[in-house]
Structure formats: C-alpha cells, structure tokens
Design a protein around this motif. Structure first.
Motif, PDB file in Angstrom:
ATOM      1  N   ARG A 102      17.561  26.208 -33.437  1.00 47.76           N
ATOM      2  CA  ARG A 102      17.404  27.261 -34.615  1.00 47.76           C
ATOM      3  C   ARG A 102      16.151  27.072 -35.075  1.00 47.76           C
ATOM      4  N   LEU A 103      15.379  25.956 -34.895  1.00 46.25           N
ATOM      5  CA  LEU A 103      14.308  25.437 -35.826  1.00 46.25           C
ATOM      6  C   LEU A 103      12.765  25.879 -35.026  1.00 46.25           C
ATOM      7  N   GLU A 104      12.012  26.285 -35.637  1.00 48.61           N
ATOM      8  CA  GLU A 104      10.667  26.244 -35.154  1.00 48.61           C
ATOM      9  C   GLU A 104      10.133  24.939 -34.856  1.00 48.61           C
ATOM     10  N   ARG A 105       9.309  24.605 -33.773  1.00 45.56           N
ATOM     11  CA  ARG A 105       8.607  23.503 -33.458  1.00 45.56           C
ATOM     12  C   ARG A 105       7.748  23.058 -34.866  1.00 45.56           C
ATOM     13  N   ASP A 106       7.914  21.774 -35.074  1.00 49.75           N
ATOM     14  CA  ASP A 106       6.951  21.000 -36.275  1.00 49.75           C
ATOM     15  C   ASP A 106       5.710  20.583 -35.578  1.00 49.75           C
ATOM     16  N   TRP A 107       5.224  21.143 -34.467  1.00 51.80           N
ATOM     17  CA  TRP A 107       3.872  20.695 -33.762  1.00 51.80           C
ATOM     18  C   TRP A 107       3.428  21.760 -33.001  1.00 51.80           C
ATOM     19  N   ASP A 108       2.079  21.619 -32.669  1.00 54.96           N
ATOM     20  CA  ASP A 108       1.427  22.809 -31.935  1.00 54.96           C
ATOM     21  C   ASP A 108       1.599  22.256 -30.463  1.00 54.96           C
ATOM     22  N   ILE A 109       2.403  22.966 -29.694  1.00 55.89           N
ATOM     23  CA  ILE A 109       2.854  22.954 -28.479  1.00 55.89           C
ATOM     24  C   ILE A 109       1.455  23.138 -27.639  1.00 55.89           C
ATOM     25  N   THR A 110       0.429  23.852 -28.056  1.00 56.20           N
ATOM     26  CA  THR A 110      -0.693  23.929 -27.312  1.00 56.20           C
ATOM     27  C   THR A 110      -1.529  22.531 -27.354  1.00 56.20           C
ATOM     28  N   GLN A 111      -1.200  21.724 -28.186  1.00 59.08           N
ATOM     29  CA  GLN A 111      -1.978  20.435 -28.610  1.00 59.08           C
ATOM     30  C   GLN A 111      -1.127  19.399 -27.771  1.00 59.08           C
ATOM     31  N   SER A 112       0.033  19.505 -27.805  1.00 56.82           N
ATOM     32  CA  SER A 112       0.707  18.175 -27.356  1.00 56.82           C
ATOM     33  C   SER A 112       2.180  18.726 -26.785  1.00 56.82           C
ATOM     34  N   PRO A 113       2.607  18.424 -25.511  1.00 56.75           N
ATOM     35  CA  PRO A 113       3.971  18.745 -24.839  1.00 56.75           C
ATOM     36  C   PRO A 113       5.268  18.013 -26.032  1.00 56.75           C
ATOM     37  N   GLY A 114       6.279  18.381 -25.538  1.00 59.55           N
ATOM     38  CA  GLY A 114       7.531  17.910 -26.609  1.00 59.55           C
ATOM     39  C   GLY A 114       7.898  16.493 -26.259  1.00 59.55           C
ATOM     40  N   HIS A 115       7.465  15.963 -25.096  1.00 55.15           N
ATOM     41  CA  HIS A 115       7.836  14.408 -24.729  1.00 55.15           C
ATOM     42  C   HIS A 115       6.773  13.538 -25.194  1.00 55.15           C
TER      43      HIS A 115
END
Length: 508
Positions: free
Chosen positions: A472-485
């Motif tokens: 339910r939460l928005e990502r707290d980082w910019d996915i265009t700058q760094s992937p989730g892993h």
C-alpha cells in the motif's frame, strides 16, 4: 459459338503446338525466376532489403538452408554466419574434496558419543525433530549433522532435507563426491539420521514452507531447524552462565536438554503466544508451526535474502513473541574440519581446517600468534592419546567463524561453490551458472520486498511501518535512479553478528 474461319485453320495447325510448348516452359521456370528476383539487392536501399522475408545473405530457399546445415550443423544461419564464440576466463579452481570422516568410512558405524553428551534414555515424551536443509557441499552438512549428534541430539530425531533437485539420483548412488549436489545417503543412515527428499529444487522460502508442510503431515506442533553451514557444541562451561540449572541433581546440561527445556517453558500455560525461539538468530531455531501458518507462512516471491526479514516482521506485527537465548554454542562456518571425528573426541582425530590463520605464513603479525602456535603444538600429542578437548574445539570453531567473516564477509558464501565436478552426471548444473541464477533470484526478491513495503531494507519498524501496510505504500526512493534491490539500507549487514540480528530488525 461461331466456328473459326476456314482460312485460320492452317495457322493454328502450324503454330498451335509451338504456343503450347511455350506455355509449359513458362510455368516451369516462373517460380525460380521470381525467387531470384526477390533475393537480389533492392533499389530502395539496404533498409528496405532487410525488411523483406528474404534479405541479402539469406540462404536461397529450403534446399540451400539444408545444405548449410549439412556443412556445419553448429554454425548460425543468416546474418549471424560470422558469429564467433568468446569464452569466459576459467573460474577459480578448488582442490578436490577428500574424505572428511575417515572413521565413518572405514568402520561403517558412528563413533561413540561422549558419555556426558548422551541423549536421554528413554526418549523424552515430546517429539523433538530438527530439520537441516541441504543443497550443496556435502562435507559441511556432514560436519553440521555430526556436531548435533556429538552435542547430544538423538540421531533418530535429525532429518536431513535433501533439496538438490536431482530426483533421487543421490539415493541411487549416481552422483560422485566432486559433484556440488552430492549427498551420501549411506553415511547418513550409518549415523542413524533420516533423509527426506524434496520433490524438486526449492528456493529458501519454499524450503521453509516445505518444513511447515512436513510438520503438518507428521503432526509436529513444534520443530527445530538449522543451517548446514553451522557447527554446535554443548557448553561444558554452562555452569558459569545458567543459574537456573539444578546442579545438585544434574551437573551438566547438553544442548539438546537445554533446548527441550526451553520448548517446555515456551509451551507453558502462562506464556504469551510465541512463534520463534532463536538460539543464535536463525542458525539454530525452534518453530511454533501454527503461528507461522496463522500469518500465511513464508512469502515465496521473496526467495532468498530478505525472506527472513519479511517473515519475522510479519510474525511480530501479528503479536507473536520471538525471544532469543542460548542453549549451547553455535558457530557460523564455511569450512569443514579435516577430520570430523574430532567432534567425537576420537584419539588421533585433530581439530584442524584448511586456511587456519594460525598456520598461514601471511598471518605472522597476527596478535598472540606465537602463543597460539605453541598451544597447537602442545595439543597435538594430547589429542593423539586422548582425543580433542572441549576448550580446543571451541577455539578452532571460533577461528573457523572468523575466517568465514574475514574482510566484512565478502567471501562468506564461497563454501557453496567448492565442488566443481559432476560433468556428465544426471541433472548436472554448471556451478557458476547455478550461483548466477541464485544471485538473480536474490536481487528479484529484494525488489519484491522493496515494492511490498515501500522501502529498501529490513529496518521497517524504525519507520513506523505496520503489517497492514503491505503493498500500500509508495516507494520512498526514485525508481528511475536506483532499482529496488540496490541502495537504501540493503548495504546494512543483517546477519554478520547473529546475536544482534534481532536487534537490527527491532524485535529483540
């Protein structure tokens, strides 16, 4: 229909057969001519030519393609005809494995357990199974299993879960020692240990759910599980640490006896609902089966690292208690002893391992190295006559753990790739390719975790995240700058110091 004028009959008689022959020839050569024209360079340029079904350089029809295959069946066809294969450099090679338990190999029987470590007889009333999963590195598993037996765990309560994905090949003796997925069923049965084979290769989260399934099928309300890259000891100095033990009537408590005591304590009528008891984080763990099932079991979309964070945090959010205390000594190791018989105090079986820093020339500046060398020399003659001592076994295990975690643990998982043989055997997998696949799945699992909780890392409690926040939460980082892993708190080491892992999660 009007008849042809009589004056045309001689013309058709003279030229009719010739016209018929021309038509026959035309229909015979029309298809080859059309194919040749379509294969010629287009006036519209190379771009248009490449968009046609038969581009320049393509084989001229099925017969030509078959000719090319006949000449070199492995050569690529079409535009890749000039492709050249470039091979990777040869991987680092490790020495072939030796026999790490010569006593068992020669005698076919397990060595006697030290008398003060013998399990209770008759067996305790409770079921006390311990599950130890195995995929790679047979000597390390054999060491782990042997350490539990030597520490007083009944062999009949030890279950090795073979998770090799080789469909019974080990049971049929079809794999050899140098194969990474080799498991010696005969040796385990000689030790009195049980073997369960998974139906196929499972990732870590799936294996944990298989444990839960096994507990359901066998009606185990509680069970223990352990990592194969660990070694345990009953703490013979426990008197200094355990105030509550009844020393008047039972002067020594083994790892097994203390573990059973804790299980009984947790299942007491006045205790809160509990899910997990950690003895050294989850290197050695006691599980309340129904608590795990109550929260939905392990999330198999997070197959490896971060699966533990997800599971233990969900149990915490559901209100389950997850305490940690010692029942013995547990070490995280990546190498086997040269002679596993040392765990059983067999005279002549020395506690030593490859790469021991005490004996490495590069470690000459190691603090107290001279004293350590002197102690090793003094111990040699003693061990030849009497067998290993508890104190020396612990010292060696501490060095084994330190070796695994040297350099911030950058090479702590090299034990998984030390066997490099098995080519041509059933279900052979390239060991480097297998490791690459696991690494890719690990990264994918971290991305799933990050998207599930909106954060990269296990420190969710510090941020006020709750179990109801999943997906339910928005990502707290910019996915265009760094992937989730990558990035975030993934760089924080959650397992280097097992005793502090729970504190890192925030549930201690």
């Amino acid at each position: 229909m009007r008849a042809l004028p009589k004056r045309l009959l001689p013309v058709f008689g003279r030229w009719g057969s010739l016209l018929f022959a021309v038509l026959v020839v035309y229909y015979l050569i029309r298809a080859p001519i059309s194919l040749a024209v379509s294969s010629s360079p287009s006036k519209a340029g190379a771009g248009a030519a490449n968009n046609r079904p038969n581009a320049p350089g393509a084989p001229a029809g099925p017969a030509a393609a078959q000719d090319a295959r006949n000449q070199n069946p492995q050569a690529p066809l079409g535009d890749n005809a000039n492709y050249v294969k470039h091979y990777k450099p040869n991987a680092e090679r490790y020495p072939p494995l030796d026999d790490h338990f010569p006593w068992l190999t020669k005698s076919g029987n397990p060595p006697p357990v030290p008398e003060h470590h013998l399990p209770p007889s008759p067996h305790v009333d409770e079921a006390t199974p311990i599950l130890i999963g195995f995929t790679r590195n047979w000597p390390l598993l054999l060491q782990c299993v042997s350490s539990y037996i030597a520490a007083g765990w009944p062999p009949s309560d030890i279950y090795v879960v073979e998770n090799t994905g080789t469909f019974g090949a080990n049971q049929r003796h079809e794999l050899t020692l140098q194969n990474p997925f080799f498991l010696n069923h005969t040796a385990l049965h000689q030790l009195g240990v049980n073997v369960i084979i998974t139906p196929t290769l499972l990732n870590f989260a799936q294996l944990q759910n298989f444990y839960l399934h096994t507990a359901l099928m066998r009606q185990w309300r509680n069970f223990f599980w352990a990592h194969q890259d660990s070694i345990v000891f009953s703490d013979e100095d426990v008197k200094k640490k355990d105030r509550d033990h009844d020393w008047d009537h039972d002067p020594f408590a083994t790892l097994y006896e203390r573990s059973i005591g804790l299980m009984r304590y947790l299942n007491g009528p006045e205790m809160p609902p509990w899910a997990t008891h950690y003895f050294a984080y989850d290197l050695f763990t006691l599980i309340n089966r129904d608590a795990y099932l109550d929260v939905g079991a392990w999330d198999t979309h997070i197959p490896f690292y971060a699966a533990d964070c997800d599971m233990y945090l969900r149990l915490h959010w559901a209100g389950y208690w997850q305490p940690q205390s010692e029942a013995g000594l547990v070490y995280d190791v990546g190498l086997p002893l040269k002679d596993i018989g040392a765990l059983f105090r067999i005279p002549g079986s020395h506690a030593a391992f490859a790469g021991d820093p005490v004996f490495r020339p590069s470690e000459q500046k190691r603090p107290h190295r001279e004293a350590e060398l002197k102690r090793e020399q003094d111990m040699y003659s003693w061990v030849e006559r009497e067998g290993e001592s508890f104190q020396h076994l612990v010292e060696v295990a501490e060095r084994m753990q330190a070796t695994k975690w040297a350099g911030e643990g950058i090479r702590r998982n090299t034990w998984q790739g030390r066997q490099m043989g098995g080519q041509g055997e059933p279900y052979y997998r390239d060991i480097d390719g297998f490791a690459s696949g696991v690494e890719a799945m690990t990264d994918a699992g971290r991305r799933v975790f990050a998207d599930k909780w909106g954060h990269r890392g296990c420190d969710l409690l510090e941020l006020g995240i709750q179990g109801t926040d999943a997906w339910r939460l928005e990502r707290d980082w910019d996915i265009t700058q760094s992937p989730g892993h990558e990035g975030g708190n993934w760089g924080k080491d959650w397992s280097k110091i097992p005793s502090k892992a729970l504190a890192n999660l925030g549930i201690a």
